[in-house]
Write an enzyme that holds these catalytic residues in place. Structure first.
Site, PDB file in Angstrom:
ATOM      1  N   PHE A  32       1.333  -6.578   7.349  1.00 25.18           N
ATOM      2  CA  PHE A  32       1.986  -5.788   8.400  1.00 25.18           C
ATOM      3  C   PHE A  32       3.263  -5.065   7.990  1.00 25.18           C
ATOM      4  O   PHE A  32       3.810  -4.337   8.795  1.00 25.18           O
ATOM      5  CB  PHE A  32       2.300  -6.620   9.652  1.00 25.18           C
ATOM      6  N   ASP A  33       3.790  -5.249   6.786  1.00 24.08           N
ATOM      7  CA  ASP A  33       5.024  -4.542   6.427  1.00 24.08           C
ATOM      8  C   ASP A  33       5.028  -4.174   4.944  1.00 24.08           C
ATOM      9  O   ASP A  33       6.039  -4.304   4.268  1.00 24.08           O
ATOM     10  CB  ASP A  33       6.247  -5.392   6.783  1.00 24.08           C
ATOM     11  N   LEU A  34       3.898  -3.676   4.470  1.00 26.99           N
ATOM     12  CA  LEU A  34       3.788  -3.265   3.072  1.00 26.99           C
ATOM     13  C   LEU A  34       4.534  -1.947   2.877  1.00 26.99           C
ATOM     14  O   LEU A  34       4.267  -0.959   3.557  1.00 26.99           O
ATOM     15  CB  LEU A  34       2.308  -3.105   2.692  1.00 26.99           C
TER      16      LEU A  34
END
Length: 170
Positions: A32-34
């Site tokens: 979710f936060d690449l």
């Protein structure tokens, strides 16, 4: 981290990120936060950097084929389906979209949508298929992969297994 990389370094880091994400997805974890800021690179040997994906604080275990929950991540890297108020179930393909943005970051050394307000980014991505401009001198394979990762329909995006397999051939 993504600024001032040569082609060899970009390719190695992209391969390692794809392999790390393939592993996470095989364990049913969606990151979710690449983004480049969450890539940890050991530069002891600059010709062979070692890259790890960090900051899994927003990650969630996928149950069945979808992950529940609302929007999470960093707006310029978030997939369009994360912004849909009615869509509270998303797949691991949100990470694939973000990977496309990461490749663009490595290619350009820039932050996506740097001069835009978050509201304009969300509106553009969701309603007008806004994506950063891929430079015309981009390697055609990278350009094709970035475009595939940014597909508006998550089902049209490749899996990290497909991406990792393809990057080993390159």
């Amino acid at each position: 981290m993504c600024r001032h990389l040569d082609q060899h370094q970009k390719h190695q880091i992209a391969q390692q990120v794809a392999a790390a994400m393939e592993y996470l997805h095989s364990k049913n974890v969606v990151h979710f936060d690449l983004k480049c800021d969450n890539l940890l690179v050991d530069w002891k040997d600059p010709r062979h950097p070692i890259c790890k994906v960090g900051d899994v604080g927003l990650s969630e275990i996928k149950r069945k084929n979808l992950v529940s929950g609302g929007p999470r991540g960093t707006i310029p890297w978030m997939a369009p389906e994360l912004f849909h108020g009615s869509s509270n179930k998303v797949s691991e393909k949100v990470d694939v979209y973000s990977y496309g943005i990461v490749l663009w970051e490595m290619l350009t050394g820039e932050e996506p949508y740097a001069n835009m307000h978050y509201g304009a980014i969300v509106d553009g991505v969701v309603n007008y298929n806004l994506r950063p401009t891929i430079p015309s001198d981009c390697d055609p394979e990278w350009s094709r992969l970035i475009a595939l990762c940014w597909a508006p329909n998550p089902a049209a995006r490749p899996s990290f297994t497909e991406i990792a397999a393809q990057s080993k051939k390159a």
